[in-house]
Design a protein around this motif. Structure first.
Motif, PDB file in Angstrom:
ATOM      1  N   LEU A  61       0.850  -1.191   0.000  1.00 47.45           N
ATOM      2  CA  LEU A  61       0.000   0.000   0.000  1.00 47.45           C
ATOM      3  C   LEU A  61       0.879   1.232   0.000  1.00 47.45           C
ATOM      4  O   LEU A  61       1.777   1.371   0.829  1.00 47.45           O
ATOM      5  N   VAL A  62       0.656   2.125  -0.944  1.00 44.50           N
ATOM      6  CA  VAL A  62       1.382   3.390  -1.002  1.00 44.50           C
ATOM      7  C   VAL A  62       0.687   4.350  -0.049  1.00 44.50           C
ATOM      8  O   VAL A  62      -0.507   4.616  -0.178  1.00 44.50           O
ATOM      9  N   LYS A  63       1.420   4.832   0.935  1.00 47.08           N
ATOM     10  CA  LYS A  63       0.837   5.733   1.935  1.00 47.08           C
ATOM     11  C   LYS A  63       0.495   7.076   1.305  1.00 47.08           C
ATOM     12  O   LYS A  63       1.228   7.600   0.487  1.00 47.08           O
ATOM     13  N   ARG A  64      -0.633   7.622   1.732  1.00 48.44           N
ATOM     14  CA  ARG A  64      -1.051   8.937   1.276  1.00 48.44           C
ATOM     15  C   ARG A  64      -0.932   9.932   2.414  1.00 48.44           C
ATOM     16  O   ARG A  64      -0.729   9.564   3.547  1.00 48.44           O
ATOM     17  N   GLY A  65      -1.111  11.186   2.074  1.00 54.67           N
ATOM     18  CA  GLY A  65      -1.122  12.223   3.092  1.00 54.67           C
ATOM     19  C   GLY A  65       0.227  12.894   3.242  1.00 54.67           C
ATOM     20  O   GLY A  65       1.111  12.771   2.401  1.00 54.67           O
ATOM     21  N   ARG A  66       0.360  13.588   4.327  1.00 56.11           N
ATOM     22  CA  ARG A  66       1.557  14.361   4.586  1.00 56.11           C
ATOM     23  C   ARG A  66       2.750  13.428   4.815  1.00 56.11           C
ATOM     24  O   ARG A  66       2.646  12.459   5.555  1.00 56.11           O
ATOM     25  N   PRO A  67       3.899  13.717   4.196  1.00 54.16           N
ATOM     26  CA  PRO A  67       5.076  12.867   4.424  1.00 54.16           C
ATOM     27  C   PRO A  67       5.565  12.986   5.865  1.00 54.16           C
ATOM     28  O   PRO A  67       5.370  14.009   6.521  1.00 54.16           O
ATOM     29  N   LYS A  68       6.185  11.940   6.344  1.00 53.77           N
ATOM     30  CA  LYS A  68       6.714  11.946   7.706  1.00 53.77           C
ATOM     31  C   LYS A  68       7.849  12.955   7.814  1.00 53.77           C
ATOM     32  O   LYS A  68       8.661  13.091   6.897  1.00 53.77           O
TER      33      LYS A  68
END
Length: 86
Positions: free
Chosen positions: A37-44
């Protein structure tokens, strides 16, 4: 008591009449590369903020809160400015 109940009945009459898939549906869908799964949202962040529990005198906290919205950020900047250099 009946006046407090919400209407929970569905307006959808035919369960075989599913809504069409729109571009918006696909934009919100999960994206996979292979099985991952490719994470979405703000990068860490490299250096994220840390939540702490701190006891402060009530008058100190009241003075910071009285400065208005963003008082937590201003307090953090003040602490950063006054922190000992290492």
């Amino acid at each position: 008591m009946l006046a407090n109940r919400r209407n929970t009945r569905s307006t959808w009459a035919d369960p075989d009449d599913a809504p069409g898939l729109t571009e918006e549906f696909f934009e919100k869908a999960d994206l996979y590369q292979g099985d991952k799964l490719v994470k979405r949202g703000r990068p860490k962040l490299d250096n994220p903020k840390v939540a702490v529990s701190l006891r402060l005198p009530s008058e100190v906290l009241a003075r910071w809160k009285a400065t208005g919205a963003g008082w937590q950020t201003r307090m953090a900047e003040s602490l950063k400015h006054h922190a000992p250099k290492t």
